[in-house]
Design a protein around this motif. Structure first.
Motif, PDB file in Angstrom:
ATOM      1  N   ASN A   1       0.191  -1.424  -0.077  1.00 49.41           N
ATOM      2  CA  ASN A   1       0.241   0.198  -0.023  1.00 49.41           C
ATOM      3  C   ASN A   1       0.697   1.303  -0.050  1.00 49.41           C
ATOM      4  O   ASN A   1       1.733   0.879   0.523  1.00 49.41           O
ATOM      5  CB  ASN A   1      -0.925   0.148   1.104  1.00 49.41           C
ATOM      6  CG  ASN A   1      -1.377  -1.437   1.652  1.00 49.41           C
ATOM      7  OD1 ASN A   1      -2.555  -1.852   0.358  1.00 49.41           O
ATOM      8  ND2 ASN A   1      -1.415  -1.807   2.344  1.00 49.41           N
TER       9      ASN A   1
ATOM     10  N   TYR B   1       0.943   5.647   1.083  1.00 43.38           N
ATOM     11  CA  TYR B   1       0.116   6.433   1.648  1.00 43.38           C
ATOM     12  C   TYR B   1       0.521   7.917   1.718  1.00 43.38           C
ATOM     13  O   TYR B   1       1.982   7.631   1.546  1.00 43.38           O
ATOM     14  CB  TYR B   1      -0.198   6.802   3.087  1.00 43.38           C
ATOM     15  CG  TYR B   1      -0.465   4.943   3.672  1.00 43.38           C
ATOM     16  CD1 TYR B   1       0.515   3.565   3.210  1.00 43.38           C
ATOM     17  CD2 TYR B   1      -1.613   4.667   4.060  1.00 43.38           C
ATOM     18  CE1 TYR B   1      -0.220   2.404   3.503  1.00 43.38           C
ATOM     19  CE2 TYR B   1      -2.255   3.673   4.531  1.00 43.38           C
ATOM     20  CZ  TYR B   1      -1.255   2.271   4.502  1.00 43.38           C
ATOM     21  OH  TYR B   1      -1.760   1.355   4.592  1.00 43.38           O
TER      22      TYR B   1
ATOM     23  N   PRO C   1      -1.262   9.969   7.812  1.00 48.12           N
ATOM     24  CA  PRO C   1      -1.077   9.124   6.882  1.00 48.12           C
ATOM     25  C   PRO C   1      -2.656   9.524   6.050  1.00 48.12           C
ATOM     26  O   PRO C   1      -3.884   9.057   6.778  1.00 48.12           O
ATOM     27  CB  PRO C   1      -0.304   8.241   7.091  1.00 48.12           C
ATOM     28  CG  PRO C   1       0.220   8.673   8.012  1.00 48.12           C
ATOM     29  CD  PRO C   1      -0.922   9.456   9.262  1.00 48.12           C
TER      30      PRO C   1
ATOM     31  N   LEU D   1      -4.382   7.269   3.324  1.00 50.81           N
ATOM     32  CA  LEU D   1      -4.290   5.954   1.852  1.00 50.81           C
ATOM     33  C   LEU D   1      -4.748   5.913   0.638  1.00 50.81           C
ATOM     34  O   LEU D   1      -6.185   6.946  -0.086  1.00 50.81           O
ATOM     35  CB  LEU D   1      -4.924   4.911   2.348  1.00 50.81           C
ATOM     36  CG  LEU D   1      -5.200   3.360   1.356  1.00 50.81           C
ATOM     37  CD1 LEU D   1      -3.932   2.572   1.757  1.00 50.81           C
ATOM     38  CD2 LEU D   1      -6.326   2.109   2.101  1.00 50.81           C
TER      39      LEU D   1
ATOM     40  N   TYR E   1      -3.814   0.912  -2.413  1.00 51.33           N
ATOM     41  CA  TYR E   1      -4.285  -0.356  -2.231  1.00 51.33           C
ATOM     42  C   TYR E   1      -3.907  -1.632  -2.900  1.00 51.33           C
ATOM     43  O   TYR E   1      -3.375  -1.533  -4.206  1.00 51.33           O
ATOM     44  CB  TYR E   1      -5.055  -0.736  -1.440  1.00 51.33           C
ATOM     45  CG  TYR E   1      -6.996  -0.785  -2.019  1.00 51.33           C
ATOM     46  CD1 TYR E   1      -7.436  -0.006  -2.859  1.00 51.33           C
ATOM     47  CD2 TYR E   1      -6.892  -2.381  -2.115  1.00 51.33           C
ATOM     48  CE1 TYR E   1      -8.731  -0.166  -3.102  1.00 51.33           C
ATOM     49  CE2 TYR E   1      -7.801  -2.017  -3.102  1.00 51.33           C
ATOM     50  CZ  TYR E   1      -8.352  -1.195  -3.523  1.00 51.33           C
ATOM     51  OH  TYR E   1      -9.672  -1.060  -4.018  1.00 51.33           O
TER      52      TYR E   1
ATOM     53  N   TYR F   1       4.453   7.302   2.034  1.00 52.70           N
ATOM     54  CA  TYR F   1       5.367   5.709   2.068  1.00 52.70           C
ATOM     55  C   TYR F   1       4.442   4.593   1.473  1.00 52.70           C
ATOM     56  O   TYR F   1       3.237   4.647   1.573  1.00 52.70           O
ATOM     57  CB  TYR F   1       4.996   6.100   4.088  1.00 52.70           C
ATOM     58  CG  TYR F   1       5.205   6.859   4.790  1.00 52.70           C
ATOM     59  CD1 TYR F   1       4.582   7.787   5.455  1.00 52.70           C
ATOM     60  CD2 TYR F   1       6.764   6.398   5.007  1.00 52.70           C
ATOM     61  CE1 TYR F   1       5.399   8.898   5.868  1.00 52.70           C
ATOM     62  CE2 TYR F   1       7.691   7.681   6.422  1.00 52.70           C
ATOM     63  CZ  TYR F   1       6.777   9.013   6.454  1.00 52.70           C
ATOM     64  OH  TYR F   1       7.490   9.825   7.662  1.00 52.70           O
TER      65      TYR F   1
ATOM     66  N   GLN G   1       3.802   0.839   2.091  1.00 52.68           N
ATOM     67  CA  GLN G   1       3.646  -0.730   3.117  1.00 52.68           C
ATOM     68  C   GLN G   1       3.126  -1.959   3.185  1.00 52.68           C
ATOM     69  O   GLN G   1       2.407  -1.910   2.274  1.00 52.68           O
ATOM     70  CB  GLN G   1       2.805  -0.226   4.125  1.00 52.68           C
ATOM     71  CG  GLN G   1       1.729  -0.497   5.924  1.00 52.68           C
ATOM     72  CD  GLN G   1       1.106  -0.939   5.426  1.00 52.68           C
ATOM     73  OE1 GLN G   1      -0.254  -0.462   4.204  1.00 52.68           O
ATOM     74  NE2 GLN G   1       0.250  -2.721   5.360  1.00 52.68           N
TER      75      GLN G   1
ATOM     76  N   TYR H   1       1.986  -6.062   3.828  1.00 54.21           N
ATOM     77  CA  TYR H   1       1.024  -6.754   4.682  1.00 54.21           C
ATOM     78  C   TYR H   1       1.086  -8.220   4.894  1.00 54.21           C
ATOM     79  O   TYR H   1       0.518  -8.883   5.153  1.00 54.21           O
ATOM     80  CB  TYR H   1      -0.280  -6.142   5.207  1.00 54.21           C
ATOM     81  CG  TYR H   1      -0.820  -6.451   3.264  1.00 54.21           C
ATOM     82  CD1 TYR H   1      -0.975  -5.245   3.024  1.00 54.21           C
ATOM     83  CD2 TYR H   1      -1.862  -7.067   3.141  1.00 54.21           C
ATOM     84  CE1 TYR H   1      -1.674  -5.230   1.638  1.00 54.21           C
ATOM     85  CE2 TYR H   1      -2.406  -7.739   1.862  1.00 54.21           C
ATOM     86  CZ  TYR H   1      -2.667  -6.675   1.499  1.00 54.21           C
ATOM     87  OH  TYR H   1      -2.743  -6.486  -0.175  1.00 54.21           O
TER      88      TYR H   1
ATOM     89  N   LEU I   1       1.687 -10.998   8.932  1.00 50.61           N
ATOM     90  CA  LEU I   1       1.019 -10.433   9.954  1.00 50.61           C
ATOM     91  C   LEU I   1       2.330 -10.486  11.425  1.00 50.61           C
ATOM     92  O   LEU I   1       2.044  -9.378  11.896  1.00 50.61           O
ATOM     93  CB  LEU I   1       0.372 -11.088  10.499  1.00 50.61           C
ATOM     94  CG  LEU I   1      -1.355 -10.753   9.925  1.00 50.61           C
ATOM     95  CD1 LEU I   1      -2.074 -11.590  10.441  1.00 50.61           C
ATOM     96  CD2 LEU I   1      -1.611  -9.297   9.757  1.00 50.61           C
TER      97      LEU I   1
ATOM     98  N   SER J   1       4.767  -8.527  11.305  1.00 43.41           N
ATOM     99  CA  SER J   1       5.603  -7.270  11.283  1.00 43.41           C
ATOM    100  C   SER J   1       4.646  -7.097   9.677  1.00 43.41           C
ATOM    101  O   SER J   1       4.887  -6.833   8.865  1.00 43.41           O
ATOM    102  CB  SER J   1       7.021  -7.108  10.841  1.00 43.41           C
ATOM    103  OG  SER J   1       7.347  -5.900   9.809  1.00 43.41           O
ATOM    104  N   LEU J   2       4.161  -5.236   9.951  1.00 51.73           N
ATOM    105  CA  LEU J   2       3.491  -4.475   9.329  1.00 51.73           C
ATOM    106  C   LEU J   2       4.126  -3.622   8.560  1.00 51.73           C
ATOM    107  O   LEU J   2       3.945  -2.771   9.387  1.00 51.73           O
ATOM    108  CB  LEU J   2       2.217  -4.161   9.204  1.00 51.73           C
ATOM    109  CG  LEU J   2       0.548  -5.463   9.691  1.00 51.73           C
ATOM    110  CD1 LEU J   2      -0.334  -4.549  10.465  1.00 51.73           C
ATOM    111  CD2 LEU J   2       0.804  -5.817   7.668  1.00 51.73           C
TER     112      LEU J   2
ATOM    113  N   PHE K   1       6.576   0.133   7.292  1.00 48.85           N
ATOM    114  CA  PHE K   1       6.080   0.528   6.461  1.00 48.85           C
ATOM    115  C   PHE K   1       7.853   0.893   5.899  1.00 48.85           C
ATOM    116  O   PHE K   1       8.774   0.262   6.258  1.00 48.85           O
ATOM    117  CB  PHE K   1       6.097   2.014   7.348  1.00 48.85           C
ATOM    118  CG  PHE K   1       4.659   2.198   7.643  1.00 48.85           C
ATOM    119  CD1 PHE K   1       4.194   1.670   8.612  1.00 48.85           C
ATOM    120  CD2 PHE K   1       3.919   3.394   7.309  1.00 48.85           C
ATOM    121  CE1 PHE K   1       3.266   1.876   9.209  1.00 48.85           C
ATOM    122  CE2 PHE K   1       1.842   2.848   7.192  1.00 48.85           C
ATOM    123  CZ  PHE K   1       1.653   1.958   8.543  1.00 48.85           C
ATOM    124  N   GLY K   2       7.658   1.510   4.991  1.00 46.17           N
ATOM    125  CA  GLY K   2       9.609   2.118   3.960  1.00 46.17           C
ATOM    126  C   GLY K   2       9.607   3.114   4.895  1.00 46.17           C
ATOM    127  O   GLY K   2       8.780   3.991   6.175  1.00 46.17           O
ATOM    128  N   GLY K   3      11.149   3.965   4.761  1.00 43.27           N
ATOM    129  CA  GLY K   3      11.512   4.472   5.184  1.00 43.27           C
ATOM    130  C   GLY K   3      11.287   6.086   4.865  1.00 43.27           C
ATOM    131  O   GLY K   3      10.884   7.450   5.754  1.00 43.27           O
TER     132      GLY K   3
END
Lengths: 108, 119
Positions: free
Chosen positions: A34, A36, A44, A46, A49, A87, A89, A91, A94, A96-97, A99-101
């Protein structure tokens, strides 16, 4: 944990320019990705997706593509209101959901 | 209309336990597919997912923080509570709660609450 590497960390572009941001996963995540947008001082929002699906109400100048480990987010024609940090992200896992930096987009 | 709102202390001391409450409306956490997550963001830094609770009361935690986190829900009150033990100054951040549909994406967010850890 799956790591998400986003690049560049920041960019400066002119109004009307095409802007591209990439996100690379440390392992195959299919299309479970996803995107954001976060404006300063705001939560954030969305935008995209499942790698390429535009969230309802989001302008069509935003798009996403990719699968597996490599993903791309594009703004086809940068507008002043697009100034924000973006960002990715994942999924897939589960445990660890992730996010990028983040990529900070500024107007040149 | 889906809304979420975080509440809790703005300032906590090192070693204390932080308790945050997310109060939401516009959906039910007893509906299949519905989840609520907590995400935090240190000043000037990236987003970090912390924990998720789903409609079936299953709970998921960040690998790096799982020993310090507890998430719970009160479906009748439309609330989700996050506790984080042994707070440290590096835990200073804006804490967000977000609806997470089908454990996939964060489609609605609260406005966030800034928590500062300082003696």
């Amino acid at each position: 944990d799956i790591q998400m590497t986003q690049s560049p960390s920041s960019l400066s572009a002119s109004v009307g320019d095409r802007v591209t941001i990439t996100c690379q996963a440390s392992q195959d995540i299919s299309n479970y990705l996803n995107w954001y947008q976060q404006k300063p001082g705001k939560a954030p929002k969305l935008l995209i997706y499942d790698a390429s699906n535009l969230e309802t109400g989001v302008p069509s100048r935003f798009s996403g593509s990719g699968s597996g480990t490599d993903f791309t987010f594009t703004i086809s024609s940068l507008q002043p209101e697009d100034i924000a940090t973006y960002y990715c992200q994942q999924y897939d896992n589960l445990l660890s959901l992730t996010f990028g930096g983040g990529t900070k987009v500024e107007i040149k | 209309q889906v809304t979420l709102r975080e509440s809790g202390p703005a300032l906590v001391k090192p070693t204390q336990t932080l308790t945050l409450t997310c109060t939401f409306s516009g959906f039910s956490l007893s509906t299949s597919g519905m989840c609520v997550s907590w995400v935090r963001q240190p000043p000037g830094k990236a987003l970090e997912w912390l924990a998720l609770i789903d409609w079936d009361d299953d709970k998921y935690y960040s690998t790096s923080l799982k020993t310090r986190l507890t998430i719970s829900k009160d479906t009748s009150k439309n609330q989700v509570v996050l506790t984080m033990t042994n707070m440290d100054p590096v835990d200073t951040a804006t804490y967000y709660c977000a609806r997470t549909f089908n454990l996939q994406n964060f489609d609605y967010w609260g406005q966030g609450t800034l928590v500062t850890v300082s003696s």
